[in-house]
Motif scaffolding. Structure first.
Motif, PDB file in Angstrom:
ATOM      1  N   UNK A 116     -48.941 -25.777  11.521  1.00  0.00           N
ATOM      2  CA  UNK A 116     -47.944 -26.067  12.559  1.00  0.00           C
ATOM      3  C   UNK A 116     -48.378 -25.427  13.878  1.00  0.00           C
ATOM      4  N   UNK A 117     -48.937 -24.207  13.800  1.00  0.00           N
ATOM      5  CA  UNK A 117     -49.380 -23.513  15.017  1.00  0.00           C
ATOM      6  C   UNK A 117     -50.466 -24.325  15.715  1.00  0.00           C
ATOM      7  N   UNK A 149     -36.967 -30.957  15.385  1.00  0.00           N
ATOM      8  CA  UNK A 149     -36.013 -30.316  14.487  1.00  0.00           C
ATOM      9  C   UNK A 149     -36.768 -29.424  13.485  1.00  0.00           C
ATOM     10  N   UNK A 150     -37.865 -29.958  12.934  1.00  0.00           N
ATOM     11  CA  UNK A 150     -38.662 -29.163  11.978  1.00  0.00           C
ATOM     12  C   UNK A 150     -39.279 -27.948  12.677  1.00  0.00           C
ATOM     13  N   UNK A 151     -39.887 -28.206  13.856  1.00  0.00           N
ATOM     14  CA  UNK A 151     -40.545 -27.097  14.568  1.00  0.00           C
ATOM     15  C   UNK A 151     -39.556 -25.962  14.867  1.00  0.00           C
ATOM     16  N   UNK A 152     -38.306 -26.346  15.231  1.00  0.00           N
ATOM     17  CA  UNK A 152     -37.312 -25.345  15.608  1.00  0.00           C
ATOM     18  C   UNK A 152     -37.008 -24.361  14.476  1.00  0.00           C
ATOM     19  N   UNK A 153     -37.127 -24.814  13.240  1.00  0.00           N
ATOM     20  CA  UNK A 153     -36.727 -23.958  12.116  1.00  0.00           C
ATOM     21  C   UNK A 153     -37.916 -23.325  11.383  1.00  0.00           C
ATOM     22  N   UNK A 154     -39.113 -23.459  11.953  1.00  0.00           N
ATOM     23  CA  UNK A 154     -40.292 -22.858  11.310  1.00  0.00           C
ATOM     24  C   UNK A 154     -40.556 -21.494  11.953  1.00  0.00           C
ATOM     25  N   UNK A 155     -40.658 -20.463  11.120  1.00  0.00           N
ATOM     26  CA  UNK A 155     -40.933 -19.130  11.670  1.00  0.00           C
ATOM     27  C   UNK A 155     -42.399 -18.746  11.457  1.00  0.00           C
ATOM     28  N   UNK A 156     -43.027 -19.377  10.460  1.00  0.00           N
ATOM     29  CA  UNK A 156     -44.414 -19.036  10.145  1.00  0.00           C
ATOM     30  C   UNK A 156     -45.350 -20.159  10.608  1.00  0.00           C
ATOM     31  N   UNK A 157     -46.108 -19.865  11.657  1.00  0.00           N
ATOM     32  CA  UNK A 157     -46.984 -20.886  12.228  1.00  0.00           C
ATOM     33  C   UNK A 157     -48.117 -21.302  11.299  1.00  0.00           C
ATOM     34  N   UNK A 158     -48.401 -20.492  10.289  1.00  0.00           N
ATOM     35  CA  UNK A 158     -49.517 -20.813   9.395  1.00  0.00           C
ATOM     36  C   UNK A 158     -49.158 -21.851   8.342  1.00  0.00           C
ATOM     37  N   UNK A 159     -47.895 -22.188   8.289  1.00  0.00           N
ATOM     38  CA  UNK A 159     -47.464 -23.188   7.306  1.00  0.00           C
ATOM     39  C   UNK A 159     -48.128 -24.530   7.631  1.00  0.00           C
ATOM     40  N   UNK A 160     -48.520 -25.271   6.575  1.00  0.00           N
ATOM     41  CA  UNK A 160     -49.195 -26.565   6.804  1.00  0.00           C
ATOM     42  C   UNK A 160     -48.159 -27.636   7.159  1.00  0.00           C
ATOM     43  N   UNK A 161     -48.627 -28.614   7.904  1.00  0.00           N
ATOM     44  CA  UNK A 161     -47.747 -29.719   8.307  1.00  0.00           C
ATOM     45  C   UNK A 161     -47.109 -30.379   7.080  1.00  0.00           C
TER      46      UNK A 161
END
Ligand code: XMP
Length: 498
Positions: A116-117, A149-161
């Motif tokens: 995501x990052x 909406x998804x980006x707003x609730x992600x705290x860990x940038x290393x998570x895969x798309x």
């Protein structure tokens, strides 16, 4: 049918008289139609609708992409000139087509294995304003959607798309040929901001709510195609050159080809229409110019979807003086529209319009639209060079058959059928006052058209054509029509003097 108008023109014809705009005016009729209640919707050609019956001329001081965008935003259409290389003209057409995103046929996608990052960093670097990305595998399979909406609730940038996206199985999707209206209805029904179009496992485009709202909201008298993109036309000329241009223009979604010649009633034009229609049956072809009913009918029989009428009426034209030919424009438009009755082929009155009253007259005698050069050449969007003369701003407006245009554009030589060795110009170079934005200018013409329709009691242009009655003007009558016996101290935006 308008028997009054037929009688009027028959009488003139018996006297051997052909008329132009200043020769006639319209009678005021009993009316319960207010200008605000009129609707000047019309057609450019068999399959191209107009929300506003005005077309910008295919001239190198009038129409490039900026003019065409403003024209289509107002409900009309612009015809890109062909004093440009084939590639540049196609680029200009693409600029118009990409200006509004109804359907985004080829959206930017991300991979399921990106983080995501990484996606957000790419977005930042590229300056993308949107945050919705279809997710597509290396094999080209559409597997999901990641949105704001998804980006707003992600705290860990290393998570895969692939772990943050909404997978395809949970998305509301639609078939490839879904229209703008159908997509909007789906968005409303499912409270979805993005509707991907899916063809098997492949992505066939996306609709995004913010774009659709912009297009469908009242801003949108916009003249758009079935995918919500602004419509645009382009001049292609005749013969092999026309086919070359058409090939590139068709790739970028150009809506209409314009076979722009000084003499449309000729074999070359007929065969070019036929070839273009055969190769591109879904793209309308408008062709001209003619000034006789027979000529208009021959163009329609050759397959033209719209016919341009006008030989020599233009403000920068010298054709009638140099070649001695041409028909005063109001009679020419009437004759051609009469000849085309029942064919479904619209007439575009091209040239000689000097104010909004002339537009009402052209539409009354049978034109479905008017093509304007001079009246748009002074606008901000027009490509003509700006000059300061005695502290006043002017823009250059020149005939495509002027010496200067011919020296610069080989296509002008072809249009005016002159040899490259002997230039015989059929036009002049001029300056016109700078007029501000195209929208402001079109608003004045739209107001004039609506007022004219109101005086005649015509809510639509069909009614206008049925109800209009003309009478001849005398010189004294015309004099009385303009401001007279006063020294004008303030010129209004819709009147430039006699
Ligand atoms: P207006 O009156 O709107 O006319 O300025 C624009 C139309 O004039 C035609 N045109 C020409 N006709 N010699 C001509 O005889 C020229 O050099 C020339 N350049 C443009 C064209 O049809 C345009 O739409």
């Amino acid at each position: 049918m308008n028997k009054e108008l037929d009688r009027f023109f028959k009488k003139q014809e018996e006297l051997g008289i052909m008329l132009t705009y200043d020769d006639v005016r319209l009678r005021s009729e009993h009316s319960n139609v207010l200008p605000a209640d009129t609707d000047p919707k019309s057609r450019l050609s068999k399959n191209i609708a107009l929300n506003f019956p005005v077309v910008s001329a295919a001239m190198d001081t009038v129409t490039t992409a900026s003019t065409a965008i403003a024209m289509a935003e107002f409900g009309g259409i612009g015809i890109l000139h062909r004093g440009l290389s084939v590639e540049r003209q196609a680029e200009e057409a693409a600029r118009v087509k990409h200006y509004l995103n109804g359907l985004i046929p080829d959206p930017i996608t991300v991979s399921p294995d990106e983080t995501v990052a990484a996606v957000l960093a790419k977005r930042e670097a590229k300056g993308w304003r949107f945050r919705s990305f279809p997710v597509v595998t290396a094999k080209g399979e559409f597997v999901g959607l990641i949105t704001g909406h998804d980006f707003d609730f992600i705290t860990d940038g290393d998570i895969k798309v692939k772990d943050a996206m909404t997978p395809l199985a949970r998305l509301v999707t639609a078939k490839p040929k879904t229209t703008l209206e159908q997509a909007a209805a789906l968005m409303k029904q499912h409270r979805q901001k993005v509707i991907p179009l899916v063809d098997g496992k492949k992505l066939a485009g996306v609709y995004v709510r913010a774009d659709l709202e912009r297009i469908m909201s009242g801003k949108g008298n916009h003249n758009v195609d079935r995918n919500g993109r602004l419509r645009v036309g382009a001049a292609v000329g005749v013969g092999d050159g026309a086919l070359l241009r058409a090939a590139e223009l068709s790739k970028v979604g150009c809506d209409v080809f314009h076979i722009d010649t000084a003499h449309g009633d000729s074999k070359n034009v007929f065969s070019t229409i036929k070839e273009l229609k055969k190769k591109y049956p879904k793209i309308d072809v408008i062709a001209g110019n003619v000034s006789s009913g027979d000529g208009a009918l021959r163009l329609a029989k050759a397959g033209a979807d719209g016919v341009l009428v006008g030989q020599g009426p233009g403000s920068i034209c010298t054709t009638r003086i140099v070649a001695g030919i041409g028909v005063p424009q109001v009679s020419a438009v009437y004759e051609c529209a009469k000849a085309l009755r029942g064919t479904g082929v619209p007439v575009i009155a091209d040239g000689g319009i000097r104010n909004s009253g002339d537009i009402v007259i052209a539409l009354s005698v049978g034109a479905s639209a008017v093509m304007l050069g001079k009246l748009l050449a002074g606008t901000e969007e027009a490509p003509g060079e700006t000059r300061l003369i005695n502290g006043v701003q002017y823009k250059v407006y020149r005939g495509m058959g002027s010496l200067e245009a011919m020296l610069q554009n080989p296509s002008s030589l072809e249009r005016y059928r002159v040899s490259a060795k002997k230039f015989v110009p059929e036009g002049v170079v001029s300056t016109v006052p700078y007029q501000g934005t195209l929208r402001a200018v079109l608003e004045q013409y739209a107001g004039g058209i609506r007022q004219g329709m109101g005086y005649i009691g015509a809510a639509t242009l069909d009614e206008l054509r049925k109800k209009a009655r003309l009478f001849r003007m005398t010189g004294a009558g015309l004099n009385e029509s303009h401001p007279h016996d006063v020294l004008i101290s303030h010129l209004p935006p819709n009147y430039s003097g006699k």
